[in-house]
Design a protein around this motif. Sequence first.
Motif, PDB file in Angstrom:
ATOM      1  N   TYR A 256       0.808  -1.227   0.000  1.00 17.06           N
ATOM      2  CA  TYR A 256       0.000   0.000   0.000  1.00 17.06           C
ATOM      3  C   TYR A 256       0.841   1.276   0.000  1.00 17.06           C
ATOM      4  O   TYR A 256       0.312   2.359  -0.264  1.00 17.06           O
ATOM      5  CB  TYR A 256      -0.911   0.037   1.238  1.00 17.06           C
ATOM      6  N   MET A 257       2.134   1.141   0.304  1.00 13.86           N
ATOM      7  CA  MET A 257       2.935   2.339   0.560  1.00 13.86           C
ATOM      8  C   MET A 257       3.027   3.259  -0.660  1.00 13.86           C
ATOM      9  O   MET A 257       2.643   4.425  -0.601  1.00 13.86           O
ATOM     10  CB  MET A 257       4.336   1.936   1.044  1.00 13.86           C
ATOM     11  N   SER A 258       3.544   2.772  -1.764  1.00 11.19           N
ATOM     12  CA  SER A 258       3.778   3.664  -2.902  1.00 11.19           C
ATOM     13  C   SER A 258       2.470   4.108  -3.559  1.00 11.19           C
ATOM     14  O   SER A 258       2.321   5.259  -3.979  1.00 11.19           O
ATOM     15  CB  SER A 258       4.680   2.996  -3.931  1.00 11.19           C
ATOM     16  N   ALA A 259       1.498   3.211  -3.641  1.00 11.50           N
ATOM     17  CA  ALA A 259       0.264   3.526  -4.353  1.00 11.50           C
ATOM     18  C   ALA A 259      -0.681   4.416  -3.553  1.00 11.50           C
ATOM     19  O   ALA A 259      -1.407   5.229  -4.117  1.00 11.50           O
ATOM     20  CB  ALA A 259      -0.457   2.225  -4.728  1.00 11.50           C
ATOM     21  N   ALA A 260      -0.672   4.288  -2.210  1.00 15.64           N
ATOM     22  CA  ALA A 260      -1.677   5.011  -1.421  1.00 15.64           C
ATOM     23  C   ALA A 260      -1.092   5.776  -0.239  1.00 15.64           C
ATOM     24  O   ALA A 260      -1.292   6.981  -0.108  1.00 15.64           O
ATOM     25  CB  ALA A 260      -2.740   4.020  -0.928  1.00 15.64           C
ATOM     26  N   LEU A 261      -0.365   5.088   0.619  1.00 16.04           N
ATOM     27  CA  LEU A 261       0.036   5.712   1.885  1.00 16.04           C
ATOM     28  C   LEU A 261       0.982   6.885   1.693  1.00 16.04           C
ATOM     29  O   LEU A 261       0.859   7.915   2.373  1.00 16.04           O
ATOM     30  CB  LEU A 261       0.665   4.662   2.810  1.00 16.04           C
ATOM     31  N   PHE A 262       1.936   6.740   0.776  1.00 12.44           N
ATOM     32  CA  PHE A 262       2.878   7.845   0.549  1.00 12.44           C
ATOM     33  C   PHE A 262       2.155   9.089   0.016  1.00 12.44           C
ATOM     34  O   PHE A 262       2.266  10.177   0.606  1.00 12.44           O
ATOM     35  CB  PHE A 262       3.998   7.409  -0.403  1.00 12.44           C
ATOM     36  N   PRO A 263       1.378   8.973  -1.083  1.00 13.49           N
ATOM     37  CA  PRO A 263       0.708  10.189  -1.575  1.00 13.49           C
ATOM     38  C   PRO A 263      -0.310  10.752  -0.578  1.00 13.49           C
ATOM     39  O   PRO A 263      -0.443  11.982  -0.453  1.00 13.49           O
ATOM     40  CB  PRO A 263       0.028   9.732  -2.868  1.00 13.49           C
ATOM     41  N   ILE A 264      -1.028   9.898   0.131  1.00 10.19           N
ATOM     42  CA  ILE A 264      -2.023  10.385   1.102  1.00 10.19           C
ATOM     43  C   ILE A 264      -1.330  11.166   2.220  1.00 10.19           C
ATOM     44  O   ILE A 264      -1.758  12.261   2.605  1.00 10.19           O
ATOM     45  CB  ILE A 264      -2.833   9.211   1.695  1.00 10.19           C
ATOM     46  N   HIS A 314      12.560  -0.034   5.159  1.00  8.84           N
ATOM     47  CA  HIS A 314      13.324   1.196   4.861  1.00  8.84           C
ATOM     48  C   HIS A 314      12.501   2.218   4.070  1.00  8.84           C
ATOM     49  O   HIS A 314      12.981   2.837   3.129  1.00  8.84           O
ATOM     50  CB  HIS A 314      14.612   0.842   4.096  1.00  8.84           C
ATOM     51  N   TYR A 315      11.241   2.394   4.510  1.00  3.46           N
ATOM     52  CA  TYR A 315      10.394   3.396   3.853  1.00  3.46           C
ATOM     53  C   TYR A 315      10.975   4.797   4.033  1.00  3.46           C
ATOM     54  O   TYR A 315      10.928   5.617   3.112  1.00  3.46           O
ATOM     55  CB  TYR A 315       8.980   3.355   4.441  1.00  3.46           C
ATOM     56  N   ALA A 316      11.490   5.087   5.232  1.00  2.00           N
ATOM     57  CA  ALA A 316      12.021   6.431   5.505  1.00  2.00           C
ATOM     58  C   ALA A 316      13.198   6.748   4.601  1.00  2.00           C
ATOM     59  O   ALA A 316      13.331   7.871   4.096  1.00  2.00           O
ATOM     60  CB  ALA A 316      12.430   6.551   6.969  1.00  2.00           C
ATOM     61  N   LYS A 317      14.047   5.772   4.362  1.00  4.98           N
ATOM     62  CA  LYS A 317      15.217   5.973   3.498  1.00  4.98           C
ATOM     63  C   LYS A 317      14.790   6.346   2.084  1.00  4.98           C
ATOM     64  O   LYS A 317      15.371   7.241   1.451  1.00  4.98           O
ATOM     65  CB  LYS A 317      16.065   4.693   3.483  1.00  4.98           C
ATOM     66  N   GLY A 318      13.753   5.684   1.598  1.00  2.03           N
ATOM     67  CA  GLY A 318      13.277   5.975   0.251  1.00  2.03           C
ATOM     68  C   GLY A 318      12.529   7.295   0.152  1.00  2.03           C
ATOM     69  O   GLY A 318      12.474   7.907  -0.915  1.00  2.03           O
ATOM     70  N   ALA A 319      11.988   7.755   1.292  1.00  2.65           N
ATOM     71  CA  ALA A 319      11.127   8.953   1.241  1.00  2.65           C
ATOM     72  C   ALA A 319      11.822  10.219   1.702  1.00  2.65           C
ATOM     73  O   ALA A 319      11.283  11.313   1.514  1.00  2.65           O
ATOM     74  CB  ALA A 319       9.881   8.717   2.107  1.00  2.65           C
ATOM     75  N   VAL A 320      13.021  10.104   2.319  1.00  2.00           N
ATOM     76  CA  VAL A 320      13.618  11.260   2.995  1.00  2.00           C
ATOM     77  C   VAL A 320      13.798  12.470   2.078  1.00  2.00           C
ATOM     78  O   VAL A 320      13.555  13.617   2.479  1.00  2.00           O
ATOM     79  CB  VAL A 320      14.964  10.862   3.664  1.00  2.00           C
ATOM     80  N   SER A 321      14.183  12.249   0.830  1.00  7.46           N
ATOM     81  CA  SER A 321      14.420  13.387  -0.067  1.00  7.46           C
ATOM     82  C   SER A 321      13.125  14.101  -0.444  1.00  7.46           C
ATOM     83  O   SER A 321      13.123  15.285  -0.770  1.00  7.46           O
ATOM     84  CB  SER A 321      15.143  12.921  -1.342  1.00  7.46           C
TER      85      SER A 321
END
Length: 889
Positions: A256-264, A314-321
């Motif tokens: 769910y992370m890339s498709a929904a949780l990240f953009p939401i 490692h969601y934080a690592k991918g999202a930090v930037s």
Amino acid sequence: MAAMLVQVLEKTISQNPDDQKRALEFLEQASTNDFCTFVKELSVVLRKTELQSHVRQAAGLQLKNVLCSKDDATKETYLQRWLQLPVDVRAHVKQQVTSTLGTESFRPSIAAQCVAAIACAEIPHALWPDIISGLMQFVTNSTSSEQLKEAALETLGYICQDIDPNVLERQANEILTAIVFGMKREQAIPVRLAATNALLNSLEFTTNNFSNEPERHIIMQVVCEATQCGDALVKVAALQCLVRIMSLYYQFMESYMSAALFPISVDAMRNKASDVALQGIEFWSNVCEEEIALGLEAEEAQENGRVPEHTSRHYAKGAVSHLSPILLETMADQDDADDDDDWTPSKAAGVCIMLLAQTVGNDVIDSVLPFLAHFASPRWQYREAAIMAFGSILDGPDPAKLVPLVEQALPPLVQAMSDSNVHVRDTAAWTIGRMCEICGEVVTRPQVLQTLLPAMSASLNQEPRVATNVCWAIVSLTKAAYEQAVALGTDSSGQPDTFVLSQCFEPMIAELIKTTDRADSNQSNLRLAAFETLMELIKNSPKDCYHVVQNTTLLMLKKLEQLLDMEAHATSASDKSQLMDLQALLCATLQSVVRKMQPGDAPKVADPMMNGLLQIMDRSAGRANNVIEEALVAVSTLVEALKTDFLRYVDALRPHLLRGLSTADDTAVAIAAVGVVTDLCRALEAGVTHILDDIMGAFINAVQNPRVNPEVKVAMLGAFGDVALAIGSQFVRYQGHVVDLLNNAANAAIVQDADNVDQVDYVDKLREQCINAYTGMLQGLRDDGDSADAMQRTRQSVMPFVRQMCGLINKCCDSTPVPASDSLLTVCAGLIGDLVNIFGNEIIQAFDMTKVSSLLARGRRSRASRIKTLANWATKEVRKVAPQALAMS
């Protein structure tokens, strides 16, 4: 009664206080005289739709208040009173309150609270098995009104919030069916809101549903859809659900992370509504906290040669930037009018950046560095945010990477300490404190100190909030300087001869003492911070600053004398309270200076110090317990310093000590008093004999008193060993009572829930202190010498309680449901070795040698030298007398 009850209920909201008082007294009396009739009539009034809303609401409130309470003891009393009602009465009340759902015009629904209160009382006893399915049907039935759906969902939310999650696991499907139905887009906003709040409260017991992929998809779909709702309350509640889901079910979130949780979450972070933005930021703070915990779990697993149960994605690592620019801009979005106590997106963003740094380490630097150009921004908000960002990323990245950044940042940070804006000055002081804590090798350079120390000195005179952060920065700087000096070498005392702050140490102490006297030092905890800083400076002082420690002791004693005089003449309760707080701080500072004193100097200050401490305890009797606690701890430090010379103060101390030991309502004071007793026993040994009857009586009474905190009892049980060691064979007169108490405690020390960390820890400590007590008794009764006659006398002295000792050791060696902690293992090994040394082969049959063997083998494999040493020694003692009893390992 119904008509009269309606009239009384109307009076409960009267503007006349006397009417209100009489009404409440009538209701209390009615509840006491005939509880059965009272609850029946209240439920009838609540159900009558023809009555005015406020009367019905008052009836519901009274009904709820006689069913549940925040106080655990009262709650249990109310529960038993309800369960003892006849079945038909309870059924009548339940029918009335349940049929009231959906008929109320006011929100929140009081009927929902009443139904939930009864459900929470009855469901654990299997007395209302159909309530959950009934509430589900209210929600899913096509003929139900919106008001009924909303009230039913509200009821489910209250039940899920207040009940033990394990009780509802079997009904999780029905609960989720109702919630998912209520969260659908076609439902009315109030229904969706009630459903979403209910989901938030139910997430604890939906593990099985989240483990099932199709069910998980349905839940995640309705939650994600709800985050897009146009109603702000629904949106926030849905985002709160996502935050909680990420904490509870991190391992299931990858799809769910890339498709929904990240953009939401990113969309929420950018939202101008504070409540929405806060949830978006909180989502990523939770991700970071989970991944930090998973990182520690992975390290521990690697050390123990096993595969971790869960792994980080490692969601934080991918999202930090992507996250950092949003968070940094949010940090700058603040206003002069913001309340310091309000939790704002700006503050939340600062915490999130800090967590990101701890999670991703070096990866955070590149995304934050461009923002640091705002150090020179004309807008204070950006200057403050840039400084805060720099301070926030210092913990996480490799220190080697940070050193050049710190070197560049220090000059503008020092300059920022005199900025025109207080927010900037405050944050600059905090950031310098972080730099002192994390990059001590840079800030302790002489050329850096030349500019840093004057800036700190000047900032101590600024607003209390700034000065408080400067105090913390001084503590961090002093610790860094002291650790650096220790690394260069010390003598047997462990103290360095000098350190980089020696030349300015005395002025620093003087500045801090002056700060404690500031008229506004009661603001922002400044006085407390200044005293704590004084203590840390004294604690971390080298030999060439010892004269300052001596002078500070005299200053503190003089201030204490002045405070006692001021208190004697104070008239208002407020003034007395402030003076007592100051006395507590001075006692704490005296503890630091006495610990630092050379043995020959302690007697010189003993008389005035004890005189002051005794006065404090005498005047504080029955109130200001924090003062008594600090005074007792200060007495302990003086006992340690004076050793046998303290004997002359024992009689004057005795009444205060006994009062502290008898303080059932204040755990900290009682534990401090126990600490004084153990210190007296170690310092004076047989010199305490003349006060021991009173002390042992206080111990025994407290251990048997159900009102006394378990932590106090544990400390007292361990203290029996110190008393036994101090007086040796004279302990026999207390032995019978003490052994009974230890035996009762050991039998009660059972882990019922291995997953309950607090319970496991408590049982472990209780067993450890019981072992300590037995060890002290054994060693105190043991005759000197190893002759046959001496050993025989020892055996006879110990024989009355040897069976209890062996029984406790066998319990401690049992690794189910949880193995003994390292500290418990250590004391067990010591007692096993002592017993075998005294009793030889006779004692072996009293042990469960399979478990004893396993415990000692674990001890021998330990990396901790003390555990290993004692386990090896105990093993050798066993092998001397019964080599076949202990498996070689």
